[in-house]
Write a protein that holds these residues in place. Structure first.
Motif, PDB file in Angstrom:
ATOM      1  N   GLN A  89      34.773  10.603  38.247  1.00  0.00           N
ATOM      2  CA  GLN A  89      35.606   9.468  38.640  1.00  0.00           C
ATOM      3  C   GLN A  89      36.397   8.944  37.440  1.00  0.00           C
ATOM      4  O   GLN A  89      37.591   8.666  37.558  1.00  0.00           O
ATOM      5  N   THR A  90      35.762   8.845  36.292  1.00  0.00           N
ATOM      6  CA  THR A  90      36.452   8.397  35.085  1.00  0.00           C
ATOM      7  C   THR A  90      37.491   9.420  34.652  1.00  0.00           C
ATOM      8  O   THR A  90      38.613   9.060  34.265  1.00  0.00           O
ATOM      9  N   GLU A 118      39.135  11.407  36.587  1.00  0.00           N
ATOM     10  CA  GLU A 118      40.259  11.253  37.515  1.00  0.00           C
ATOM     11  C   GLU A 118      41.115  10.039  37.155  1.00  0.00           C
ATOM     12  O   GLU A 118      42.350  10.110  37.202  1.00  0.00           O
ATOM     13  N   LYS A 119      40.486   8.955  36.803  1.00  0.00           N
ATOM     14  CA  LYS A 119      41.216   7.733  36.439  1.00  0.00           C
ATOM     15  C   LYS A 119      42.073   7.971  35.191  1.00  0.00           C
ATOM     16  O   LYS A 119      43.237   7.578  35.140  1.00  0.00           O
ATOM     17  N   ALA A 177      43.140  10.898  34.031  1.00  0.00           N
ATOM     18  CA  ALA A 177      44.184  11.866  34.365  1.00  0.00           C
ATOM     19  C   ALA A 177      45.315  11.204  35.137  1.00  0.00           C
ATOM     20  O   ALA A 177      46.499  11.482  34.889  1.00  0.00           O
ATOM     21  N   ASP A 178      44.978  10.319  36.054  1.00  0.00           N
ATOM     22  CA  ASP A 178      45.994   9.603  36.820  1.00  0.00           C
ATOM     23  C   ASP A 178      46.870   8.761  35.896  1.00  0.00           C
ATOM     24  O   ASP A 178      48.098   8.758  36.023  1.00  0.00           O
ATOM     25  N   PHE A 179      46.251   8.072  34.968  1.00  0.00           N
ATOM     26  CA  PHE A 179      47.003   7.215  34.046  1.00  0.00           C
ATOM     27  C   PHE A 179      47.966   8.023  33.184  1.00  0.00           C
ATOM     28  O   PHE A 179      49.106   7.616  32.973  1.00  0.00           O
ATOM     29  N   GLY A 236      49.108  10.962  33.930  1.00  0.00           N
ATOM     30  CA  GLY A 236      49.978  11.750  34.786  1.00  0.00           C
ATOM     31  C   GLY A 236      49.750  13.250  34.746  1.00  0.00           C
ATOM     32  O   GLY A 236      50.703  14.025  34.781  1.00  0.00           O
ATOM     33  N   ASP A 261      47.069  16.598  36.195  1.00  0.00           N
ATOM     34  CA  ASP A 261      46.030  17.026  37.110  1.00  0.00           C
ATOM     35  C   ASP A 261      44.710  16.980  36.345  1.00  0.00           C
ATOM     36  O   ASP A 261      44.649  17.471  35.209  1.00  0.00           O
ATOM     37  N   PRO A 262      43.656  16.383  36.904  1.00  0.00           N
ATOM     38  CA  PRO A 262      42.380  16.290  36.181  1.00  0.00           C
ATOM     39  C   PRO A 262      41.860  17.641  35.702  1.00  0.00           C
ATOM     40  O   PRO A 262      41.223  17.735  34.656  1.00  0.00           O
TER      41      PRO A 262
END
Length: 74
Positions: free
Chosen positions: A51-52, A54-55, A57-59, A61, A63-64
């Protein structure tokens, strides 16, 4: 080798953070953690949850899965 994936993620995270011009402190502030925590993640000393990951990677920009792939630095 035990812990190698943590080190790979840490190296990839540091590279991506620097490419985007974030200081470790600014990045940690955004993530809601202390700078020393981010430093230990980047050194591969911390085991992140998915989960961390993913967070983060999202920030930044990406892909995790990119943070999990070993990149040849040569």
């Amino acid at each position: 080798m035990e812990g190698e994936l943590q080190r790979i993620v840490g190296r990839n995270l540091r590279k991506a953070r620097l490419e985007r011009g974030y200081s470790q402190e600014a990045f940690a502030d955004y993530m809601g953690v202390h700078r020393t925590y981010m430093g230990s993640v980047e050194r591969g000393e911390r085991n992140l949850t998915l989960q961390t990951l993913e967070k983060i990677a999202d920030f930044i920009g990406v892909d995790p899965r990119r943070l999990l792939d070993e990149v040849d630095e040569q």
